[in-house]
Motif scaffolding. Structure first.
Motif, PDB file in Angstrom:
ATOM      1  N   UNK A   1     -26.513 -68.560   0.801  1.00 47.01           N
ATOM      2  CA  UNK A   1     -27.024 -67.214   1.061  1.00 47.01           C
ATOM      3  C   UNK A   1     -27.365 -66.473  -0.223  1.00 47.01           C
ATOM      4  N   UNK A   2     -26.409 -66.440  -1.148  1.00 46.37           N
ATOM      5  CA  UNK A   2     -26.604 -65.726  -2.404  1.00 46.37           C
ATOM      6  C   UNK A   2     -25.602 -66.269  -3.414  1.00 46.37           C
ATOM      7  N   UNK A   3     -25.800 -66.022  -4.709  1.00 49.18           N
ATOM      8  CA  UNK A   3     -24.943 -66.634  -5.734  1.00 49.18           C
ATOM      9  C   UNK A   3     -23.467 -66.318  -5.593  1.00 49.18           C
ATOM     10  N   UNK A   4     -23.127 -65.100  -5.195  1.00 47.30           N
ATOM     11  CA  UNK A   4     -21.705 -64.730  -5.156  1.00 47.30           C
ATOM     12  C   UNK A   4     -20.940 -65.357  -3.993  1.00 47.30           C
ATOM     13  N   UNK A   5     -21.625 -66.017  -3.068  1.00 44.14           N
ATOM     14  CA  UNK A   5     -20.928 -66.654  -1.936  1.00 44.14           C
ATOM     15  C   UNK A   5     -20.917 -68.177  -2.042  1.00 44.14           C
ATOM     16  N   UNK A   6     -21.392 -68.703  -3.158  1.00 40.84           N
ATOM     17  CA  UNK A   6     -21.520 -70.161  -3.272  1.00 40.84           C
ATOM     18  C   UNK A   6     -20.176 -70.868  -3.151  1.00 40.84           C
ATOM     19  N   UNK A   7     -19.168 -70.357  -3.865  1.00 39.42           N
ATOM     20  CA  UNK A   7     -17.859 -71.012  -3.834  1.00 39.42           C
ATOM     21  C   UNK A   7     -17.287 -71.018  -2.420  1.00 39.42           C
ATOM     22  N   UNK A   8     -17.393 -69.892  -1.737  1.00 43.25           N
ATOM     23  CA  UNK A   8     -16.864 -69.823  -0.374  1.00 43.25           C
ATOM     24  C   UNK A   8     -17.651 -70.714   0.581  1.00 43.25           C
ATOM     25  N   UNK A   9     -18.954 -70.759   0.409  1.00 47.21           N
ATOM     26  CA  UNK A   9     -19.764 -71.626   1.270  1.00 47.21           C
ATOM     27  C   UNK A   9     -19.470 -73.097   1.009  1.00 47.21           C
ATOM     28  N   UNK A  10     -19.269 -73.447  -0.259  1.00 43.93           N
ATOM     29  CA  UNK A  10     -18.897 -74.828  -0.576  1.00 43.93           C
ATOM     30  C   UNK A  10     -17.578 -75.200   0.081  1.00 43.93           C
ATOM     31  N   UNK A  11     -16.604 -74.293  -0.014  1.00 40.20           N
ATOM     32  CA  UNK A  11     -15.295 -74.553   0.590  1.00 40.20           C
ATOM     33  C   UNK A  11     -15.411 -74.739   2.101  1.00 40.20           C
ATOM     34  N   UNK A  12     -16.191 -73.863   2.743  1.00 38.12           N
ATOM     35  CA  UNK A  12     -16.364 -73.964   4.189  1.00 38.12           C
ATOM     36  C   UNK A  12     -17.077 -75.253   4.569  1.00 38.12           C
TER      37      UNK A  12
ATOM     38  N   UNK B   1     -30.638 -64.988   1.146  1.00 39.59           N
ATOM     39  CA  UNK B   1     -30.972 -63.612   0.795  1.00 39.59           C
ATOM     40  C   UNK B   1     -31.448 -63.535  -0.651  1.00 39.59           C
ATOM     41  N   UNK B   2     -30.764 -64.322  -1.509  1.00 38.04           N
ATOM     42  CA  UNK B   2     -31.159 -64.454  -2.915  1.00 38.04           C
ATOM     43  C   UNK B   2     -31.202 -65.939  -3.225  1.00 38.04           C
ATOM     44  N   UNK B   3     -32.335 -66.501  -3.624  1.00 36.73           N
ATOM     45  CA  UNK B   3     -32.417 -67.944  -3.888  1.00 36.73           C
ATOM     46  C   UNK B   3     -31.390 -68.390  -4.932  1.00 36.73           C
ATOM     47  N   UNK B   4     -30.761 -69.541  -4.645  1.00 36.68           N
ATOM     48  CA  UNK B   4     -29.743 -70.095  -5.537  1.00 36.68           C
ATOM     49  C   UNK B   4     -30.205 -71.475  -5.989  1.00 36.68           C
ATOM     50  N   UNK B   5     -30.337 -71.679  -7.274  1.00 41.17           N
ATOM     51  CA  UNK B   5     -30.751 -72.974  -7.816  1.00 41.17           C
ATOM     52  C   UNK B   5     -29.530 -73.874  -7.957  1.00 41.17           C
ATOM     53  N   UNK B   6     -29.514 -74.972  -7.225  1.00 40.55           N
ATOM     54  CA  UNK B   6     -28.391 -75.906  -7.269  1.00 40.55           C
ATOM     55  C   UNK B   6     -28.920 -77.324  -7.367  1.00 40.55           C
ATOM     56  N   UNK B   7     -28.010 -78.261  -7.656  1.00 42.89           N
ATOM     57  CA  UNK B   7     -28.380 -79.669  -7.710  1.00 42.89           C
ATOM     58  C   UNK B   7     -28.671 -80.184  -6.304  1.00 42.89           C
ATOM     59  N   UNK B   8     -29.397 -81.291  -6.241  1.00 45.68           N
ATOM     60  CA  UNK B   8     -29.747 -81.883  -4.955  1.00 45.68           C
ATOM     61  C   UNK B   8     -28.477 -82.324  -4.221  1.00 45.68           C
ATOM     62  N   UNK B   9     -28.420 -82.006  -2.938  1.00 40.83           N
ATOM     63  CA  UNK B   9     -27.250 -82.342  -2.132  1.00 40.83           C
ATOM     64  C   UNK B   9     -27.610 -83.393  -1.089  1.00 40.83           C
ATOM     65  N   UNK B  10     -26.707 -84.340  -0.866  1.00 39.23           N
ATOM     66  CA  UNK B  10     -26.910 -85.394   0.120  1.00 39.23           C
ATOM     67  C   UNK B  10     -25.803 -85.325   1.164  1.00 39.23           C
TER      68      UNK B  10
END
Length: 342
Positions: free
Chosen positions: A226-237, A125-134
């Motif tokens: 999805x968006x910056x405020x859900x990153x921590x929850x998405x990482x955990x999931x 929904x909102x682009x999130x800039x993160x490091x490359x994931x493998x």
């Protein structure tokens, strides 16, 4: 053998002669592990899982992992009971008893992969800039290493046993031929063995499981946030999905490896042969070069089964139960902590 001559080693060996005993012990081990994990989390603040929408997106994936773990255990029990007490498999190459856990784990992970690719991957929904994931980004490093070691062990065991095996008169590679040293010619002893007739299906299912596991880890890691405020929850999931994937794959491999080692131990540990009217009633010595190694594998096999079943039980319980207090944080606190993590 007299009852008085039975030692502790014989009693332990008899107790662990069936994988169903390993399953019973695994239930206790898994229960203790879950209880200790719950106690360790008690009183701690919840660090993630505060976003209900994120939990809903991954709920079907968790349930798929839990259903896969339960299916492996149930099918293993049914196969053991049916093959051991109902069906007559005297001259049947029951290769499925080694490949079943691998195939069931692979099938469950393929279903999980379909969910990740179709329902679990949503455009941001909102682009999130993160490091490359493998594929290793969210996976448990120790679990991945253990799975790779177990895979290599099963591969080496299967190939080595296949090369050692010999065909019967029907061309099935199911015999271990052990020569009997004697001045007169004596036919070698032929034991039913974990040869290519069993090994080829195992190798096929092992390759399928390896490909399915890597694919799930890869697509689970690469899907966008999805968006910056859900990153921590998405990482955990995603860490939870990756851990369950690795544990299911590891458990499937360990069950197959334990079964192979049990079979090899029963086939390759004979040492004496009696022939009526020959050799003055004394036994002939017959030695397989890897007899001690085969015996050691037979002792280790129950340990591998306990670990595998405990992993599956833990995955299943965690998949269908959620920790308390998932929504304890306010949305403002979640947004602040997420923003600081980016």
């Amino acid at each position: 053998m007299s009852i008085l001559s039975i030692g502790p080693a014989d009693l332990i060996g008899a107790a662990f002669s069936t994988p169903l005993v390993s399953l019973a012990i695994a239930l206790v081990v898994a229960g203790l592990s879950l209880a200790m994990s719950k106690d360790g989390r008690a009183g701690k603040a919840v660090a993630g899982h505060a976003d209900t929408a994120t939990q809903s997106r991954h709920a079907s994936e968790r349930r798929t992992l839990g259903a896969t773990a339960i299916a492996i255990v149930i099918l293993f029990i049914v196969e053991n009971v049916v093959r051991g007490y109902i069906l007559n498999t005297v001259d049947v190459v029951s290769w499925w008893r080694f490949a079943l856990s691998l195939f069931c784990a692979a099938l469950g992970l393929i279903v999980l992969l379909a969910l990740v690719v179709t329902r679990g991957t949503t455009p941001p929904e909102v682009p999130v800039a993160t490091a490359r994931r493998t594929w290793m980004t969210f996976g448990p490093r120790v679990g991945i290493i253990a799975a790779c070691v177990a895979l290599a062990a099963l591969l080496a065991t299967t190939v080595s046993a296949g090369l050692t095996s010999s065909p019967d008169d029907r061309g099935r590679y199911i015999w271990l031929v052990v020569p009997v040293p004697n001045e007169a010619a004596i036919d070698p002893v032929r034991h039913w063995f974990y040869g290519w007739a069993y090994g080829v299906p195992v190798l096929i299912c092992l390759a399928l499981l390896g490909a399915a596991t890597w694919s799930v880890l890869h697509f689970n890691a690469s899907r966008p946030y999805l968006r910056p405020e859900t990153v921590i929850d998405e990482k955990s999931a995603r860490c939870e999905i990756a851990a369950g994937t690795v544990h299911v794959a590891l458990a499937g491999i360990l069950i197959a490896l334990a079964g192979a080692w049990r079979f090899i131990a029963r086939s390759g540990t004979g040492s004496q042969l009696f022939i009526n009217g020959q050799n003055g009633g004394e036994p002939y010595d017959m030695t397989w070069r890897y007899a001690e190694l085969a015996a050691a594998g037979g002792w280790i096999a129950p340990i591998l089964e306990v670990i595998a079943f405990a992993l599956l039980i833990v995955v299943a319980v965690r998949a269908f139960s959620r920790p308390n207090g998932e929504s304890s944080r306010t949305q403002d606190a979640l947004t602040t902590s997420d923003a600081s993590a980016l």
